[in-house]
Design a protein around this motif. Structure first.
Motif, PDB file in Angstrom:
ATOM      1  N   ILE A  84     -13.538 -10.544   9.483  1.00  0.00           N
ATOM      2  CA  ILE A  84     -14.220  -9.386  10.053  1.00  0.00           C
ATOM      3  C   ILE A  84     -14.180  -9.443  11.571  1.00  0.00           C
ATOM      4  O   ILE A  84     -14.590 -10.427  12.183  1.00  0.00           O
ATOM      5  N   ASP A  85     -13.656  -8.386  12.183  1.00  0.00           N
ATOM      6  CA  ASP A  85     -13.640  -8.249  13.637  1.00  0.00           C
ATOM      7  C   ASP A  85     -14.966  -7.608  14.041  1.00  0.00           C
ATOM      8  O   ASP A  85     -15.132  -6.393  13.963  1.00  0.00           O
ATOM      9  N   MET A  86     -15.906  -8.428  14.433  1.00  0.00           N
ATOM     10  CA  MET A  86     -17.250  -7.933  14.736  1.00  0.00           C
ATOM     11  C   MET A  86     -17.250  -6.937  15.888  1.00  0.00           C
ATOM     12  O   MET A  86     -18.124  -6.080  15.966  1.00  0.00           O
ATOM     13  N   GLU A  87     -16.264  -7.002  16.759  1.00  0.00           N
ATOM     14  CA  GLU A  87     -16.175  -6.015  17.839  1.00  0.00           C
ATOM     15  C   GLU A  87     -15.954  -4.616  17.262  1.00  0.00           C
ATOM     16  O   GLU A  87     -16.589  -3.658  17.688  1.00  0.00           O
ATOM     17  N   LEU A  88     -15.066  -4.507  16.251  1.00  0.00           N
ATOM     18  CA  LEU A  88     -14.836  -3.206  15.610  1.00  0.00           C
ATOM     19  C   LEU A  88     -16.060  -2.763  14.817  1.00  0.00           C
ATOM     20  O   LEU A  88     -16.419  -1.583  14.824  1.00  0.00           O
ATOM     21  N   VAL A  89     -16.703  -3.696  14.136  1.00  0.00           N
ATOM     22  CA  VAL A  89     -17.912  -3.360  13.381  1.00  0.00           C
ATOM     23  C   VAL A  89     -19.000  -2.867  14.332  1.00  0.00           C
ATOM     24  O   VAL A  89     -19.617  -1.826  14.101  1.00  0.00           O
ATOM     25  N   ASN A  90     -19.216  -3.583  15.423  1.00  0.00           N
ATOM     26  CA  ASN A  90     -20.231  -3.176  16.400  1.00  0.00           C
ATOM     27  C   ASN A  90     -19.891  -1.839  17.034  1.00  0.00           C
ATOM     28  O   ASN A  90     -20.778  -1.022  17.297  1.00  0.00           O
ATOM     29  N   GLN A  91     -18.591  -1.603  17.272  1.00  0.00           N
ATOM     30  CA  GLN A  91     -18.168  -0.303  17.807  1.00  0.00           C
ATOM     31  C   GLN A  91     -18.511   0.817  16.820  1.00  0.00           C
ATOM     32  O   GLN A  91     -19.005   1.873  17.208  1.00  0.00           O
ATOM     33  N   SER A  92     -18.267   0.567  15.531  1.00  0.00           N
ATOM     34  CA  SER A  92     -18.597   1.561  14.497  1.00  0.00           C
ATOM     35  C   SER A  92     -20.101   1.807  14.456  1.00  0.00           C
ATOM     36  O   SER A  92     -20.559   2.948  14.362  1.00  0.00           O
ATOM     37  N   TYR A  93     -20.888   0.725  14.518  1.00  0.00           N
ATOM     38  CA  TYR A  93     -22.344   0.872  14.531  1.00  0.00           C
ATOM     39  C   TYR A  93     -22.782   1.737  15.711  1.00  0.00           C
ATOM     40  O   TYR A  93     -23.643   2.619  15.566  1.00  0.00           O
TER      41      TYR A  93
END
Length: 99
Positions: A84-93
């Motif tokens: 999981i790329d947390m940067e992409l997840v955080n961007q989505s959030y």
């Protein structure tokens, strides 16, 4: 959550090519709105459920040339494998105003 596209975007069924078969327009009259709601309901039942069935599994999503996630299939593959790329997840959030 694994898409690098920097905006909220839906990957979903499109009614444009089906419009001749379903009356999806409405006016201010109540009957007109009911007619449109019935058209939307028929569209979802006839076309929408088939679309969701087709794209509901990772095999179709990752291996079909016209996949709805073709532009970010590599990211999705890593995501479902636990990378999981947390940067992409955080961007989505952030985009979706979650958390």
């Amino acid at each position: 959550m694994c898409d690098s596209f920097e905006a909220a975007a839906l990957n979903g069924s499109d009614s444009d090519c089906y419009r001749p078969n379903y009356k999806l327009e409405y006016g201010i009259e109540e009957d007109s709105m009911h007619f449109c709601v019935n058209g939307i309901t028929r569209f979802i039942q006839s076309e929408g459920f088939k679309w969701f069935d087709k794209w509901s599994g990772p095999t179709e999503l990752l291996n079909t040339k016209d996949s709805i996630i073709a532009r970010f299939a590599n990211e999705y593959s890593r995501y479902i494998n636990g990378e999981i790329d947390m940067e992409l997840v955080n961007q989505s959030y952030k985009i979706l105003r979650i958390k």
